[in-house]
Write a protein that holds these residues in place. Structure first.
Motif, PDB file in Angstrom:
ATOM      1  N   PHE A   1      13.856  79.479 -29.517  1.00 43.29           N
ATOM      2  CA  PHE A   1      15.266  79.751 -29.222  1.00 43.29           C
ATOM      3  C   PHE A   1      15.397  80.024 -27.726  1.00 43.29           C
ATOM      4  O   PHE A   1      14.705  80.895 -27.190  1.00 43.29           O
ATOM      5  N   PHE A   2      16.271  79.275 -27.071  1.00 42.56           N
ATOM      6  CA  PHE A   2      16.562  79.503 -25.646  1.00 42.56           C
ATOM      7  C   PHE A   2      17.954  80.121 -25.532  1.00 42.56           C
ATOM      8  O   PHE A   2      18.923  79.548 -26.035  1.00 42.56           O
ATOM      9  N   HIS A   3      18.051  81.246 -24.861  1.00 38.62           N
ATOM     10  CA  HIS A   3      19.350  81.890 -24.642  1.00 38.62           C
ATOM     11  C   HIS A   3      19.710  81.794 -23.160  1.00 38.62           C
ATOM     12  O   HIS A   3      19.002  82.328 -22.301  1.00 38.62           O
ATOM     13  N   ASP A   4      20.797  81.080 -22.857  1.00 42.11           N
ATOM     14  CA  ASP A   4      21.239  80.910 -21.470  1.00 42.11           C
ATOM     15  C   ASP A   4      21.744  82.251 -20.929  1.00 42.11           C
ATOM     16  O   ASP A   4      22.691  82.846 -21.450  1.00 42.11           O
ATOM     17  N   ILE A   5      21.094  82.743 -19.872  1.00 40.89           N
ATOM     18  CA  ILE A   5      21.465  84.041 -19.298  1.00 40.89           C
ATOM     19  C   ILE A   5      22.094  83.876 -17.911  1.00 40.89           C
ATOM     20  O   ILE A   5      22.066  84.799 -17.097  1.00 40.89           O
ATOM     21  N   SER A   6      22.680  82.699 -17.679  1.00 44.06           N
ATOM     22  CA  SER A   6      23.279  82.443 -16.363  1.00 44.06           C
ATOM     23  C   SER A   6      24.356  83.467 -16.035  1.00 44.06           C
ATOM     24  O   SER A   6      24.403  83.992 -14.914  1.00 44.06           O
ATOM     25  N   GLN A   7      25.234  83.753 -16.996  1.00 46.39           N
ATOM     26  CA  GLN A   7      26.298  84.719 -16.728  1.00 46.39           C
ATOM     27  C   GLN A   7      25.732  86.089 -16.409  1.00 46.39           C
ATOM     28  O   GLN A   7      26.206  86.774 -15.500  1.00 46.39           O
ATOM     29  N   ARG A   8      24.701  86.487 -17.165  1.00 48.65           N
ATOM     30  CA  ARG A   8      24.097  87.797 -16.917  1.00 48.65           C
ATOM     31  C   ARG A   8      23.446  87.853 -15.544  1.00 48.65           C
ATOM     32  O   ARG A   8      23.602  88.823 -14.802  1.00 48.65           O
ATOM     33  N   VAL A   9      22.729  86.777 -15.191  1.00 45.55           N
ATOM     34  CA  VAL A   9      22.064  86.736 -13.884  1.00 45.55           C
ATOM     35  C   VAL A   9      23.096  86.726 -12.767  1.00 45.55           C
ATOM     36  O   VAL A   9      22.966  87.457 -11.779  1.00 45.55           O
ATOM     37  N   ASN A  10      24.148  85.893 -12.920  1.00 49.11           N
ATOM     38  CA  ASN A  10      25.185  85.840 -11.889  1.00 49.11           C
ATOM     39  C   ASN A  10      25.909  87.172 -11.768  1.00 49.11           C
ATOM     40  O   ASN A  10      26.248  87.608 -10.660  1.00 49.11           O
ATOM     41  N   ALA A  11      26.152  87.805 -12.920  1.00 49.21           N
ATOM     42  CA  ALA A  11      26.811  89.115 -12.886  1.00 49.21           C
ATOM     43  C   ALA A  11      25.953  90.135 -12.167  1.00 49.21           C
ATOM     44  O   ALA A  11      26.456  90.976 -11.402  1.00 49.21           O
ATOM     45  N   GLU A  12      24.638  90.053 -12.381  1.00 51.54           N
ATOM     46  CA  GLU A  12      23.737  90.987 -11.702  1.00 51.54           C
ATOM     47  C   GLU A  12      23.712  90.727 -10.204  1.00 51.54           C
ATOM     48  O   GLU A  12      23.718  91.661  -9.392  1.00 51.54           O
ATOM     49  N   ILE A  13      23.708  89.439  -9.840  1.00 48.53           N
ATOM     50  CA  ILE A  13      23.733  89.094  -8.418  1.00 48.53           C
ATOM     51  C   ILE A  13      25.023  89.606  -7.785  1.00 48.53           C
ATOM     52  O   ILE A  13      25.011  90.215  -6.704  1.00 48.53           O
ATOM     53  N   LYS A  14      26.159  89.365  -8.460  1.00 46.49           N
ATOM     54  CA  LYS A  14      27.434  89.822  -7.927  1.00 46.49           C
ATOM     55  C   LYS A  14      27.496  91.342  -7.868  1.00 46.49           C
ATOM     56  O   LYS A  14      28.073  91.916  -6.945  1.00 46.49           O
ATOM     57  N   ARG A  15      26.894  91.986  -8.883  1.00 49.65           N
ATOM     58  CA  ARG A  15      26.878  93.449  -8.876  1.00 49.65           C
ATOM     59  C   ARG A  15      26.128  93.970  -7.661  1.00 49.65           C
ATOM     60  O   ARG A  15      26.587  94.876  -6.957  1.00 49.65           O
ATOM     61  N   LYS A  16      24.962  93.371  -7.395  1.00 52.18           N
ATOM     62  CA  LYS A  16      24.188  93.800  -6.235  1.00 52.18           C
ATOM     63  C   LYS A  16      24.935  93.487  -4.939  1.00 52.18           C
ATOM     64  O   LYS A  16      24.920  94.295  -4.000  1.00 52.18           O
ATOM     65  N   GLN A  17      25.581  92.308  -4.900  1.00 51.74           N
ATOM     66  CA  GLN A  17      26.339  91.963  -3.701  1.00 51.74           C
ATOM     67  C   GLN A  17      27.518  92.916  -3.516  1.00 51.74           C
ATOM     68  O   GLN A  17      27.832  93.325  -2.395  1.00 51.74           O
ATOM     69  N   THR A  18      28.169  93.251  -4.632  1.00 48.15           N
ATOM     70  CA  THR A  18      29.296  94.182  -4.547  1.00 48.15           C
ATOM     71  C   THR A  18      28.824  95.551  -4.086  1.00 48.15           C
ATOM     72  O   THR A  18      29.473  96.198  -3.254  1.00 48.15           O
ATOM     73  N   GLU A  19      27.697  95.999  -4.642  1.00 45.90           N
ATOM     74  CA  GLU A  19      27.144  97.284  -4.209  1.00 45.90           C
ATOM     75  C   GLU A  19      26.804  97.247  -2.726  1.00 45.90           C
ATOM     76  O   GLU A  19      27.067  98.203  -1.988  1.00 45.90           O
ATOM     77  N   SER A  20      26.204  96.117  -2.297  1.00 43.68           N
ATOM     78  CA  SER A  20      25.872  95.985  -0.879  1.00 43.68           C
ATOM     79  C   SER A  20      27.127  96.014  -0.030  1.00 43.68           C
ATOM     80  O   SER A  20      27.176  96.649   1.032  1.00 43.68           O
ATOM     81  N   GLN A  21      28.175  95.305  -0.513  1.00 43.04           N
ATOM     82  CA  GLN A  21      29.430  95.271   0.239  1.00 43.04           C
ATOM     83  C   GLN A  21      30.070  96.656   0.283  1.00 43.04           C
ATOM     84  O   GLN A  21      30.596  97.075   1.322  1.00 43.04           O
ATOM     85  N   MET A  22      30.018  97.375  -0.850  1.00 40.27           N
ATOM     86  CA  MET A  22      30.595  98.719  -0.882  1.00 40.27           C
ATOM     87  C   MET A  22      29.827  99.658   0.041  1.00 40.27           C
ATOM     88  O   MET A  22      30.421 100.487   0.742  1.00 40.27           O
ATOM     89  N   ASP A  23      28.485  99.516   0.037  1.00 36.53           N
ATOM     90  CA  ASP A  23      27.688 100.326   0.963  1.00 36.53           C
ATOM     91  C   ASP A  23      28.056 100.023   2.404  1.00 36.53           C
ATOM     92  O   ASP A  23      28.182 100.923   3.235  1.00 36.53           O
ATOM     93  N   GLU A  24      28.237  98.712   2.674  1.00 41.70           N
ATOM     94  CA  GLU A  24      28.605  98.316   4.028  1.00 41.70           C
ATOM     95  C   GLU A  24      29.991  98.843   4.387  1.00 41.70           C
ATOM     96  O   GLU A  24      30.231  99.313   5.500  1.00 41.70           O
ATOM     97  N   ALA A  25      30.906  98.763   3.391  1.00 36.14           N
ATOM     98  CA  ALA A  25      32.261  99.259   3.641  1.00 36.14           C
ATOM     99  C   ALA A  25      32.249 100.760   3.902  1.00 36.14           C
ATOM    100  O   ALA A  25      32.939 101.249   4.795  1.00 36.14           O
TER     101      ALA A  25
END
Length: 464
Positions: free
Chosen positions: A151-175
């Motif tokens: 069984f293969f479960h596509d985790i693209s949304q989860r991975v992208n959400a994690e990337i965006k979360r880290k980017q958002t955290e980075s942006q918030m830290d920068e802000a």
């Protein structure tokens, strides 16, 4: 003869009885066969129903399901597997699981029979694309042979959400960091302003005093000449002449005057920078004001002067008759600052030597137009559709968040009813056109750009 007839009669009777019993037995067996046939037909119908149900379950299953033989040749793949892997079932049967997950067979061979789980691997399509998956499955006997159920479960949304979360955290830290810097800048500007004020006043006082001293010296020099003509105090006059010649008094006074004027100019520049720091630290509210766009550009260029002095020649061709625009000054100022700093970075990263940046303003079709151009490497065709996407950046990790152009477009388009586009301009590699309407109501942008001061996040479209 009679006995023979009786014997024959008995034989016939026995045959009739045997036949009757045989017919009864045949009827019983026929009934049993009919019952068995009915049971088999019912079982076949049930099997067909179960088979159809399993097939439907496989087709609607949200995960990709593949079965393989002991050599990892694919036996079947459900509809989701066919859709994700871009292969129909017939094509899948010609492949092995390693064609889509390289090295998986070697990993599964080392596992004991039973269920297994492999986290965060990349599955490849036949065209070379890949996507992240979690893998669950079973290895062991299914029927009379060893099978692999995967069984293969596509985790693209989860991975992208994690990337965006880290980017958002980075942006918030920068802000938050830039917010702290803004507050610090405001404090520094306030603290610097007071000593700069009295230093400037003292320089004004010294210059006025020097002018009076020079006037007094001229009167004294005239008096000395008159005394010398009359022959009075020749020794004292000689000592004064000797001293004046030793210190070159005339040139000294001129040099002191020039030094005072330069100092006053320097203090004025510091005072102007302090004013700009205050404006950027306190960009204002969401109120709409009639704003001089040329003045905003001049302020931005003053802020960027030191940063770009070793990188590019910055030219400002500003229309002196440019009408004022009703806009939120702080937000528009931030957009201009982001684009100019990004252009400076782009020219620097291009590595072509000293570059050129041009800002031009004009009016056309009820819009104030601002062209921002630079001579870096331009934007590749493959990226032109992505440069305004949130989180898209070509800068290294940690240098840009990919939000600069997304925020800029949100501010100009949604916040001011304007336009922000990538255009062509002769002599330049990259040109952005900002259009602000001379008429129309302002709206609140979807993103609070007043809180975003990331002047280095501008997706390098310019630097692409």
């Amino acid at each position: 003869m009679l006995k023979e007839l009786e014997a024959l009669t008995q034989i016939v009777a026995r045959e009739k009885l045997a036949r009757k019993r045989a017919e009864q037995l045949l009827a019983e067996k026929t009934r049993e066969l009919h019952v068995k046939t009915s049971q088999l037909e019912a079982a076949a119908d049930g099997f067909q129903a179960v088979s159809s149900l399993l097939s439907e379950i496989m087709d609607v299953a949200p995960d990709m399901i593949i079965t393989c033989d002991e050599n990892f040749r694919i036996i079947s793949g459900n509809a989701m597997a066919q859709r994700h892997l871009r292969q129909n079932e017939q094509a899948l049967r010609k492949r092995t699981v390693d064609d889509f997950l390289p090295g998986l067979s070697a990993e599964l061979r080392r596992r004991r029979p039973g269920p297994f789980f492999i986290e965060n691997r990349r599955a490849a399509r036949h065209n070379g694309d890949s996507f992240p998956v979690d893998i669950r499955g079973y290895v062991g006997p299914i029927g009379d042979r060893i099978r692999y159920l995967i069984f293969f479960h596509d985790i693209s949304q989860r991975v992208n959400a994690e990337i965006k979360r880290k980017q958002t955290e980075s942006q918030m830290d920068e802000a938050r960091r830039l917010e702290a810097i803004g507050a610090l800048s405001a404090g520094i500007a306030h603290e610097v302003n007071t000593p700069i004020q009295f230093v400037g006043d003292n320089l004004d006082y010294l210059e006025e005093g020097l002018i009076n001293i020079w006037k007094s010296y001229q009167h004294y020099d005239a008096l000395k000449v008159a005394v010398a003509k009359l022959g009075y105090c020749p020794e004292e006059v000689a000592k004064v002449d000797e001293f004046n010649q030793s210190v070159n008094l005339t040139n000294l006074i001129e040099e002191i005057g020039a030094a005072l004027r330069e100092s006053r100019d320097g203090v004025k520049q510091v005072r102007d920078i302090v004013i700009l720091m205050k404006e950027f630290a306190h960009p204002g509210t969401d109120d709409k004001d009639e704003v001089d766009v040329n003045a905003i550009i001049k302020n931005v260029l003053a802020m960027c002067k030191n940063r770009g002095k070793n990188t590019a020649d910055i030219e400002a061709n500003l229309d002196p008759d440019l009408p004022r625009v009703r806009c939120r000054k702080g937000q528009v100022q931030q957009v201009f600052l982001n684009l100019v700093i990004n252009a400076i970075d782009a020219v620097d990263e291009a590595g072509k030597g000293r570059g050129r940046i041009e800002i031009e303003t004009s009016t056309e079709d009820d819009y104030v137009q601002i062209y921002m151009s630079d001579t870096c490497c331009g934007v590749p065709e493959t990226l032109k559709q992505k440069i305004f996407d949130p989180f898209f950046t070509t800068k290294p990790v940690g240098k840009g968040t990919g939000q600069g152009l997304a925020l800029a477009k949100d501010t100009i388009v949604k916040g001011h009813g304007g336009k922000l586009t990538l255009v062509e301009k002769d002599g330049f590699a990259t040109t952005f056109l900002i259009q602000l309407p001379l008429k129309g109501e302002l709206q609140q942008p979807l993103i609070d750009t007043d809180a975003d001061t990331d002047t280095e996040s501008d997706d390098d479209i310019i630097a692409a």
